[in-house]
Design a protein around this motif. Structure first.
Motif, PDB file in Angstrom:
ATOM      1  N   PHE A 134       0.832  -1.200   0.000  1.00 49.90           N
ATOM      2  CA  PHE A 134       0.000   0.000   0.000  1.00 49.90           C
ATOM      3  C   PHE A 134       0.866   1.249   0.000  1.00 49.90           C
ATOM      4  O   PHE A 134       1.817   1.359   0.769  1.00 49.90           O
ATOM      5  CB  PHE A 134      -0.920  -0.006   1.224  1.00 49.90           C
ATOM      6  N   TYR A 135       0.508   2.215  -0.854  1.00 51.46           N
ATOM      7  CA  TYR A 135       1.289   3.435  -0.987  1.00 51.46           C
ATOM      8  C   TYR A 135       0.405   4.640  -0.697  1.00 51.46           C
ATOM      9  O   TYR A 135      -0.593   4.873  -1.391  1.00 51.46           O
ATOM     10  CB  TYR A 135       1.876   3.555  -2.394  1.00 51.46           C
ATOM     11  N   THR A 136       0.755   5.395   0.320  1.00 51.71           N
ATOM     12  CA  THR A 136      -0.013   6.583   0.670  1.00 51.71           C
ATOM     13  C   THR A 136       0.893   7.573   1.392  1.00 51.71           C
ATOM     14  O   THR A 136       1.743   7.176   2.194  1.00 51.71           O
ATOM     15  CB  THR A 136      -1.221   6.224   1.556  1.00 51.71           C
ATOM     16  N   VAL A 164       7.539   3.945  -8.686  1.00 47.53           N
ATOM     17  CA  VAL A 164       7.047   2.785  -7.928  1.00 47.53           C
ATOM     18  C   VAL A 164       5.555   2.776  -7.609  1.00 47.53           C
ATOM     19  O   VAL A 164       5.055   1.766  -7.108  1.00 47.53           O
ATOM     20  CB  VAL A 164       7.825   2.620  -6.600  1.00 47.53           C
ATOM     21  N   ALA A 165       4.817   3.834  -7.846  1.00 44.23           N
ATOM     22  CA  ALA A 165       3.428   3.895  -7.375  1.00 44.23           C
ATOM     23  C   ALA A 165       2.431   3.819  -8.521  1.00 44.23           C
ATOM     24  O   ALA A 165       2.628   4.429  -9.577  1.00 44.23           O
ATOM     25  CB  ALA A 165       3.211   5.175  -6.565  1.00 44.23           C
ATOM     26  N   GLY A 204      -2.685   4.258  -3.333  1.00 43.61           N
ATOM     27  CA  GLY A 204      -1.800   3.724  -4.353  1.00 43.61           C
ATOM     28  C   GLY A 204      -1.278   2.359  -3.970  1.00 43.61           C
ATOM     29  O   GLY A 204      -1.518   1.830  -2.874  1.00 43.61           O
ATOM     30  N   SER A 205      -0.572   1.754  -4.896  1.00 44.25           N
ATOM     31  CA  SER A 205       0.036   0.453  -4.661  1.00 44.25           C
ATOM     32  C   SER A 205       1.369   0.402  -5.369  1.00 44.25           C
ATOM     33  O   SER A 205       1.551   1.017  -6.433  1.00 44.25           O
ATOM     34  CB  SER A 205      -0.866  -0.673  -5.188  1.00 44.25           C
ATOM     35  N   ILE A 206       2.328  -0.319  -4.812  1.00 42.74           N
ATOM     36  CA  ILE A 206       3.595  -0.533  -5.505  1.00 42.74           C
ATOM     37  C   ILE A 206       3.527  -1.773  -6.384  1.00 42.74           C
ATOM     38  O   ILE A 206       4.517  -2.140  -7.024  1.00 42.74           O
ATOM     39  CB  ILE A 206       4.792  -0.606  -4.531  1.00 42.74           C
TER      40      ILE A 206
END
Length: 599
Positions: A134-136, A164-165, A204-206
């Motif tokens: 998870f990307y935040t 990466v996101a 977001g997600s990597i």
């Protein structure tokens, strides 16, 4: 289920937690020729650099890439390459990576003194190679509160995100979770965003659209090849110091180099080259950075003397302020098929907890019902982030958890029909947290895990936030948006009292066969791998991440955090590596009358 004093019986469905090395001279990575990545066995016995970074993880990779644009940089990573391990790049094999406890695995298991099983990264790219993706970003208030420039931080985030996101595509189960959170009052609907706002959002997600992981190691593509050497399987034993005489402050201690060993046990030394602004930077994480400071003689004097470590500086705050965000999760069986998903949707509540979810069984993607894969090889079942193989399904309270209990849970799961794996977990993570503990040396072996105590729920506010988060989960489960993924007439009490037919562990049983929600939180606590502290700003390092009282030494990683940033910290840790790399570069070049690096 409402009220702090509500009781229910103990047979529960509750789930728990998330959850080669280069012998050649170059590394091919998705079209990028990493000529600067080598095995430490190929390193000279003595070398000199402008900057030596210990730890090629989530912060170390972007930091090294940035500094290499203008300087000679050495990046030392104790693990191997993520590009040599197919499990790391495959979302469907997330749990396989975490469950590997062999020596040299990408994830090094440790058990806190609280009894909670956890993992720390041991691979180039760090935690971004073994997490749920998870990307935040952190909130603007968090960024301002820690003293970062908002504009420069935003530019650093975007530098990371360009590589990466990604925006995830929600499947039906995640979409239902999103709708259920909104019905439960976790509003407004913020749609897809990297930013941190109260309400419900898709983060977001990597992992890209093909389910391939992108990690902090990918950020090394920004590096100037002539400016960077990356050594893998380089195990740093200690920092070397010497005394210098300052113009005004008298004699001061300064870092001058490091000692490290390669995979064949040979010792190497790397020193800072001539230049008063050259530095050693620790980016070894919340476990590794305070541990290495202590092993090098920087830490609580009495503790270091007890191990016969010569004292360089009495620094009582090293290892203090350790925290791990407690997490609890509930498994919701589904009458309808569910997609395999990791974290994509998050509810940022007003009650001090974050609500997230993961669905589907990794087994369902890669294995047949007979318990064998398409190649006929028997493999253990892994339920995504929640798996006994990752040490996350507890059958007893934390301090009584054993490897035998994990093995028993894994065997129980192998006996279940595949229909039992249809469903998902909804979890709550406590904001902050406010509960803190400490880290101490176990021995003088830098490869061994130190002793760490997090003191989960020792602060009453953390316990209150857990209980409140469980109430939000209840409302989500009862929402119209989520009705296709719950059985009719399933109450929260029913979910918490199911004992057979689903891949769950039983809630720990007490003498009175009942428990309060507070006890439920304590008994079923697990990690979401967001531990931090040990070298905190204001206690061990200053606002520029310089170690207090020691020259030419900084710490730049999650060990400096007083609270975990945002709902998930990896974006901010990567951003911090870039942010401080730019800041260090520009301050140094300005002092030398040269033009700096753009943010």
């Amino acid at each position: 289920m409402s009220g702090r004093s509500r009781h229910f019986t103990m047979s529960t469905l509750l789930a728990t937690s998330f959850f080669f090395v280069l012998l050649c001279s170059s590394l091919q990575v998705r079209g990028v020729n990493y000529t600067f990545v080598k095995d430490a066995a190929l390193a000279p016995s003595v070398s000199y650099y402008d900057y030596i970074i210990v730890g090629g993880g989530t912060a170390g990779c972007p930091l090294a890439a940035t500094l290499s644009e203008r300087f000679r940089v050495l990046l030392l990573e104790r693990g191997a390459s993520p590009y040599d391990d197919d499990r790391i790049g495959d979302m469907a094999r997330f749990a396989d990576t975490l469950s590997d406890t062999s020596p040299g695995s990408p994830a090094q298991r440790f058990v806190s003194e609280d009894g909670v099983i956890n993992s720390r990264p041991r691979v180039l790219g760090g935690g971004s190679c073994i997490n749920a993706g998870f990307y935040t970003r952190a909130s603007d208030d968090y960024v301002r509160g820690v003293g970062w420039d908002l504009g420069a931080a935003g530019a650093a985030y975007r530098w990371v995100e360009d590589v990466v996101a990604f925006q995830p595509e929600l499947g039906p189960w995640q979409a239902a979770l999103q709708g259920g959170l909104l019905e439960a009052g976790v509003a407004p609907d913020n749609g897809f965003t990297f930013d941190h706002f109260d309400g419900t959002k898709v983060g977001g997600s990597i992992f890209d659209a093909d389910g391939r992981r992108h990690t902090a190691a990918d950020l090394l593509r920004y590096a100037r090849a002539e400016g960077l050497d990356v050594l893998l399987r380089a195990r740093v034993a200690k920092i070397l110091f010497f005394n210098v005489r300052g113009r005004r402050s008298g004699r001061r201690t300064a870092a001058r180099g490091v000692v490290f060993h390669d995979s064949e046990g040979r010792m190497h030394k790397a020193f800072l080259s001539a230049g008063r602004r050259n530095e050693i930077i620790l980016s070894a994480g919340a476990m590794g950075s305070p541990q290495l400071l202590m092993l090098s003689g920087v830490g609580p004097a009495d503790h270091l003397r007890s191990f016969g470590i010569p004292l360089v500086r009495d620094h009582p705050a090293v290892g203090q302020g350790m925290s791990d965000n407690p997490m609890n999760a509930i498994y919701v069986p589904s009458p309808s098929p569910v997609e395999v998903s990791l974290i994509q949707v998050v509810g940022i509540t007003q009650v001090g907890s974050y609500i997230e979810g993961a669905s589907g069984s990794n087994w369902g993607v890669r294995h047949s019902a007979s318990g064998s894969g398409p190649d006929g090889v028997h493999r253990p079942r892994n339920f995504g982030m929640f798996s006994p193989q990752t040490g996350q399904l507890a059958t007893v309270p934390p301090k009584q958890r054993t490897p035998e209990a994990i093995a028993h849970a894994a065997e129980s799961m192998r006996q279940l029909d595949d229909s039992a794996f249809r469903g998902g977990f909804i979890l709550e993570k406590v904001l902050g947290p406010l509960s803190t503990g400490h880290l101490e040396l176990r021995n003088r072996d830098p490869d061994d895990n130190p002793l760490v105590t997090f003191n989960y729920f020792s602060h009453p506010e953390d316990l209150r936030r857990c209980v409140a988060g469980l109430s939000v989960i209840e409302r989500v489960i009862h929402s119209q948006a989520f009705k296709n993924f719950t059985y009719p007439d399933f109450s929260m009490e029913t979910l918490l009292n199911m004992s057979t037919g689903f891949p769950v562990n039983l809630l720990p049983r007490h003498d009175n066969d009942s428990t309060s929600l507070e006890m439920f939180c304590k008994d079923t606590v697990m990690t979401i791998w967001h531990y931090h502290g040990g070298c905190q700003v204001g206690r061990v390092v200053d606002a520029e991440y310089r170690v207090l009282g020691i020259d030419a030494l900084r710490v730049i990683d999650g060990s400096t955090f007083n609270a975990s940033p945002g709902t998930n910290p990896q974006a901010t840790v990567m951003m911090l590596g870039r942010y401080m790399g730019v800041r260090i570069t520009n301050e140094r070049l300005a002092a030398e009358g040269l033009e700096g690096t753009k943010p």
